[in-house]
Design a protein around this motif. Structure first.
Motif, PDB file in Angstrom:
ATOM      1  N   ARG A 159      31.662  41.239  33.569  1.00 60.68           N
ATOM      2  CA  ARG A 159      32.589  41.122  34.688  1.00 60.68           C
ATOM      3  C   ARG A 159      33.103  39.689  34.836  1.00 60.68           C
ATOM      4  NH1 ARG A 159      33.135  40.074  40.166  1.00 60.68           N
ATOM      5  NH2 ARG A 159      34.009  41.752  41.465  1.00 60.68           N
ATOM      6  N   ASP A 160      34.350  39.557  35.232  1.00 57.73           N
ATOM      7  CA  ASP A 160      34.913  38.244  35.548  1.00 57.73           C
ATOM      8  C   ASP A 160      34.312  37.780  36.877  1.00 57.73           C
ATOM      9  OD1 ASP A 160      36.343  35.990  36.100  1.00 57.73           O
ATOM     10  OD2 ASP A 160      38.321  36.939  35.988  1.00 57.73           O
ATOM     11  N   PRO A 161      33.574  36.656  36.888  1.00 52.75           N
ATOM     12  CA  PRO A 161      32.917  36.231  38.125  1.00 52.75           C
ATOM     13  C   PRO A 161      33.871  35.979  39.286  1.00 52.75           C
ATOM     14  CG  PRO A 161      32.072  35.009  36.230  1.00 52.75           C
ATOM     15  CD  PRO A 161      33.278  35.759  35.766  1.00 52.75           C
ATOM     16  N   LEU A 162      35.126  35.657  38.986  1.00 48.02           N
ATOM     17  CA  LEU A 162      36.071  35.326  40.042  1.00 48.02           C
ATOM     18  C   LEU A 162      36.924  36.514  40.473  1.00 48.02           C
ATOM     19  CD1 LEU A 162      37.322  31.839  38.802  1.00 48.02           C
ATOM     20  CD2 LEU A 162      35.469  32.357  40.404  1.00 48.02           C
ATOM     21  N   ALA A 163      36.732  37.673  39.822  1.00 51.05           N
ATOM     22  CA  ALA A 163      37.529  38.842  40.181  1.00 51.05           C
ATOM     23  C   ALA A 163      37.125  39.361  41.564  1.00 51.05           C
ATOM     24  CB  ALA A 163      37.349  39.935  39.137  1.00 51.05           C
ATOM     25  N   PRO A 164      38.084  39.779  42.374  1.00 52.13           N
ATOM     26  CA  PRO A 164      37.740  40.317  43.700  1.00 52.13           C
ATOM     27  C   PRO A 164      37.045  41.666  43.570  1.00 52.13           C
ATOM     28  CG  PRO A 164      40.079  40.605  43.247  1.00 52.13           C
ATOM     29  CD  PRO A 164      39.535  39.778  42.126  1.00 52.13           C
ATOM     30  N   PRO A 165      36.229  42.053  44.550  1.00 55.24           N
ATOM     31  CA  PRO A 165      35.553  43.351  44.495  1.00 55.24           C
ATOM     32  C   PRO A 165      36.564  44.491  44.528  1.00 55.24           C
ATOM     33  CG  PRO A 165      35.277  42.330  46.651  1.00 55.24           C
ATOM     34  CD  PRO A 165      35.903  41.297  45.768  1.00 55.24           C
ATOM     35  N   GLY A 166      36.226  45.555  43.796  1.00 52.03           N
ATOM     36  CA  GLY A 166      37.136  46.690  43.722  1.00 52.03           C
ATOM     37  C   GLY A 166      36.398  48.008  43.750  1.00 52.03           C
ATOM     38  N   LEU A 167      37.076  49.072  43.332  1.00 56.36           N
ATOM     39  CA  LEU A 167      36.508  50.419  43.360  1.00 56.36           C
ATOM     40  C   LEU A 167      35.284  50.536  42.471  1.00 56.36           C
ATOM     41  CD1 LEU A 167      36.625  53.406  44.167  1.00 56.36           C
ATOM     42  CD2 LEU A 167      38.250  53.760  42.275  1.00 56.36           C
ATOM     43  N   PHE A 168      35.324  49.897  41.302  1.00 57.72           N
ATOM     44  CA  PHE A 168      34.189  49.990  40.390  1.00 57.72           C
ATOM     45  C   PHE A 168      32.940  49.366  40.998  1.00 57.72           C
ATOM     46  CE2 PHE A 168      31.661  48.577  36.709  1.00 57.72           C
ATOM     47  CZ  PHE A 168      31.503  49.811  36.074  1.00 57.72           C
ATOM     48  N   ASP A 169      33.085  48.297  41.754  1.00 56.64           N
ATOM     49  CA  ASP A 169      31.940  47.687  42.431  1.00 56.64           C
ATOM     50  C   ASP A 169      31.353  48.644  43.470  1.00 56.64           C
ATOM     51  OD1 ASP A 169      31.970  44.971  41.221  1.00 56.64           O
ATOM     52  OD2 ASP A 169      33.949  44.913  42.125  1.00 56.64           O
ATOM     53  N   LYS A 170      32.206  49.422  44.139  1.00 56.93           N
ATOM     54  CA  LYS A 170      31.713  50.410  45.097  1.00 56.93           C
ATOM     55  C   LYS A 170      30.950  51.522  44.383  1.00 56.93           C
ATOM     56  CE  LYS A 170      35.521  49.548  48.326  1.00 56.93           C
ATOM     57  NZ  LYS A 170      36.689  50.121  49.016  1.00 56.93           N
TER      58      LYS A 170
END
Length: 453
Positions: A346-357
């Motif tokens: 994962r890109d550490p700076l990417a904002p949280p999204g559906l996959f994180d949920k």
């Protein structure tokens, strides 16, 4: 915010903007470089330098961006972009690739020979003795660790630590008087390779063993090595099928040669080959592994949720016999593996999204199942006493419970934008030694404690 802090923030932002213009460097690479720079600035400020002076000295020490890119590529030589940075000179990619190939072939041959070497001492692979299950990791993993230690240029002290760990594993696998029906044989056969795999990780991270990013790279290496090994095994299965068909067509049966030589030696050598492929073909697998992670995460989430719903409806309890314990532990390990590998990609700076949920739902589902299994194991131990299998399962599920619970909390903070992703990453890498310590406890302590049962 003080003036010094504000000035440093602006200087770091300007430096980062300059570095990001280099196409060779990925976002994660820039993050790691900035971590090194910030650490150097902090050390210099602690030594008494002013903020501006500390920043200038730290940048000067790191050298020009081109020189820094070269050094960074050498330290992270598994990265595909090393071909863009390490150009020219006798130590270029082509020369390094040839040396890597030669060392890999030597180590792969060593692993293949090691599988057959016990025959010289009267231990037959065909007889199905307990020697091979107990010593499988010891016959193969030292060669992979040796290849990685050579590639990283591991210092002599760390090589000594690796030798000591593998020697300890050899003692644990062969010194105890374990009867054929002993549960400790199964437990040692399962846990010793796990303990030794962390020795392989130490060889992998030998160029920077204290770096959490380096251990996260090893997690990615583990997943990619498994993928390559499966692909090699599938190709080898097709090859064996052709060999059977063609030789039997001329009246010659290759069954003995394949069963006693080709398959075991090939399986051992393939471990080293898979590790080498990950090192030199990083860019190829980087496109496969994240796709597999994103494919199986929602599927496993659905399966776990379906299991919990069915369990709530039937309320039939959970079977905690040995096979069931192994199955549930493997399920939890797969869930943890999906979490670890997705974190490493994962890109550490990417904002949280559906996959994180989805990942949070997966971890919470696994956490609930872990609690149910622990409840059943504790009840069985209280009512009927403990066995090596139940004690090992109890400890493993407690360890997984702690990891999953804190991971769920950190992921919840990530989704609420209160916790940075690096906190989850550092938690996972810091928790890795817990698994290694527990594996060594099961291998070294359990047999005498339970009377070699």
């Amino acid at each position: 915010m003080t003036d010094d802090q504000g000035g440093l923030t602006a200087q770091f932002a300007e430096w980062r903007h300059y570095v990001q213009r280099r196409r060779e460097l990925r976002q994660a690479d820039v993050d790691e470089l900035e971590d090194h720079l910030r650490g150097s600035v902090d050390d210099l400020m602690a030594a008494g330098l002013h903020a501006d002076e500390a920043f200038l000295v730290a940048v000067k020490r790191m050298g020009s961006l081109d020189e820094l890119s070269r050094e960074f590529a050498r330290e992270h030589s598994e990265r595909l972009w090393k071909q863009l940075v390490l150009t020219g000179g006798s130590d270029g990619p082509a020369a390094r690739s040839r040396r890597d190939l030669a060392v890999m072939v030597a180590c792969a041959l060593g692993a293949a020979v090691s599988v057959r070497a016990p025959e010289l001492f009267g231990v037959s692979l065909a007889e199905g003795s307990g020697f091979y299950p107990l010593n499988a990791g010891l016959l193969v993993l030292p060669w992979l660790a040796g290849f990685l230690a050579w590639r990283r240029g591991a210092p002599a002290r760390l090589v000594g630590v690796l030798v000591a760990l593998f020697a300890l594993g050899a003692v644990a696998a062969n010194a105890y008087p374990l009867p054929v029906e002993s549960q400790s044989i199964v437990l040692t056969s399962l846990h010793l390779p796990i303990a030794l795999w962390f020795a392989v990780g130490l060889a992998y991270a030998s160029d920077d063993p204290r770096s959490s990013r380096r251990w996260m790279d090893f997690i990615r290496f583990t997943g990619e090595c498994f993928i390559y090994y499966v692909l090699i095994a599938l190709g080898g299965g097709v090859l064996v099928g052709f060999v059977f068909g063609t030789f039997e067509a001329i009246g010659v049966s290759p069954e003995t040669a394949i069963a006693q030589w080709v398959v075991p030696c090939g399986a051992a050598a393939a471990v080293v080959v898979a590790g080498w492929l990950v090192e030199v073909k990083q860019g190829v697998v980087e496109n496969i592994a994240p796709v597999l992670t994103r494919l199986f995460t929602p599927l496993f989430t659905v399966v776990l949720l379906a299991f919990l719903v069915t369990f709530a409806i039937t309320t039939g309890g959970i079977d905690v016999e040995r096979e069931a314990l192994i199955l549930f532990d493997l399920l939890l390990v797969v869930v943890l593996g999906l979490l670890l590998y997705s974190a490493s990609a994962r890109d550490p700076l990417a904002p949280p999204g559906l996959f994180d949920k989805l990942q949070l739902a997966l971890v919470v589902s696994a956490l609930v199942i872990d609690v149910l299994v622990l409840w059943e194991i504790t009840g069985r131990i209280t009512g009927f006493g403990t066995t090596p299998n139940k004690a090992a399962a109890l400890g493993e599920n407690v360890i997984l419970l702690v990891n999953l619970a804190w991971s769920a909390w950190l992921m919840l903070g990530l989704l609420r934008r209160r916790t940075p992703f690096t906190a989850l990453e550092r938690w996972q890498t810091a928790y890795l030694p817990v698994y290694a310590v527990w594996a060594w406890v099961v291998v070294l302590v359990f047999p005498p404690v339970f009377g070699y049962l």
